[in-house]
Design a protein around this motif. Structure first.
Motif: not given
Length: 350
Positions: A47-60
């Motif tokens: 879950i931590s990996a998913l959360i980190f990716l979801a909050t850091n791979v967004l454009p911009g």
């Protein structure tokens, strides 16, 4: 006086077979707890990996988004360095996870951009987190006896007007979205009766119990939308339990109805309801966002909404991970409670 009357009562010695069964059950329970803890750690890492990716791979660029019009190249570069955004993504995740393991939730991008003296994410969310725990805890504590009382009453009166009244009322109220039920309660208790405040504002640094009346409407909203699921489970378990032979035999044996309900019916009908109660408690904490926004309650839900709006990714990730940890802990406690309530589960087949 007889000789036997003066002799002290000595309990019969325990047989080796009984001791072996109890030992096996203790070892089985220990293995069960270890397996659940190991599964919880693996789940939390995923879950931590998913959360980190979801909050850091967004454009911009996060630094540019946080700084906005004030984002000069120098300030953007400085903020990126302070947030470790120049490092590879895997290195950022390992550093973030290592900080979490040591209780460091990172630094807020918004606080850094505003040059605040305190940029610790934990210091920023500590008070909102306690406010949310207070509100959801009050609702959870009230939910348990209310569910047991109404569910047992409906189950022992199955097919009667009392059962229909309780079941359908809970179903109708539980079907309403949080903002609809909350708005309806505000309309009644504030606009019409002028009894309760429409918002639950808590001054910074003050306790939510400073004005207990402000907690009533949010608590009623949480109880209303979460009552139906638990009540149905307790009702169904009660109906099934009262039909068992041992309950019928206890009643025929002249045991008082109150003792039959407490000793036989309630305990055995409670085990299937534990998981439903656990899911409801998870909702009370994880789904509290709408209620907090509706009543302007300064909890973790409001903090999460503001962090998303300002794109404070470190703050969003920390709050999401805290909610995930809470969900996992509730599941472990629920599973362990079921095992303790049902003795036949404490065997070597666990």
């Amino acid at each position: 006086m007889s000789l036997t009357a003066d002799m002290p009562m000595v309990p019969p010695p325990r047989s080796p077979a009984t001791e072996n069964v109890k030992t096996r059950r203790r070892f089985a329970l220990g293995r069960f707890v270890l397996r659940r803890l190991f599964a919880a750690v693996i789940t939390l890492l995923f879950i931590s990996a998913l959360i980190f990716l979801a909050t850091n791979v967004l454009p911009g660029d996060v630094a540019q988004s946080v700084l906005g019009k004030n984002g000069t190249p120098e300030r953007v570069a400085l903020l990126r360095e302070q947030l470790d955004l120049n490092r590879p993504l895997v290195s950022q995740y390992v550093g973030w996870l290592g900080g979490m393991a040591h209780g460091e939730l990172g630094r807020s991008a918004v606080a850094l951009a505003q040059n605040n003296a305190d940029t610790s994410v934990w210091n920023l969310i500590r008070t909102p987190l306690m406010n949310s725990v207070t509100l959801s805890g009050i609702a959870a504590v009230l939910l348990l006896p209310l569910t047991l009382l109404l569910g047992t009453l409906a189950g022992t009166s199955a097919g009667k007007p009392v059962d229909y009244g309780i079941s359908y009322t809970a179903l109708v109220i539980g079907s309403l979205p949080e903002f609809v039920l909350g708005t309806f309660l505000i309309l009644i208790f504030f606009s019409q009766l002028n009894l309760l405040p429409p918002v639950a504002l808590v001054p910074i640094g003050a306790s939510p119990f400073g004005d207990p009346s402000a907690l009533i409407l949010p608590t009623m909203t949480l109880l209303g939308v979460s009552l139906a699921l638990c009540l149905r489970q307790v009702r169904a378990g009660t109906i099934e339990t009262v039909r068992q032979d041992y309950v019928v035999a206890a009643r025929l044996g002249g045991i008082r109805e109150r003792r039959v309900l407490l000793r036989y019916v309630l305990r055995n009908s409670l085990a299937p309801s534990v998981q439903a109660y656990a899911q409801t408690v998870q909702y009370l904490f994880g789904g509290i966002i709408v209620v907090e926004v509706l009543f302007s309650y300064p909890g973790i839900g409001n903090a999460l909404v503001q962090a998303v709006q300002t794109r404070d990714t470190t703050l969003v990730a920390a709050i999401a991970l805290i909610i995930a940890v809470f969900f996992i802990l509730i599941n472990i406690v629920a599973d362990l409670t079921v095992v303790l309530l049902v003795p036949k589960l404490r065997t070597g087949t666990m």
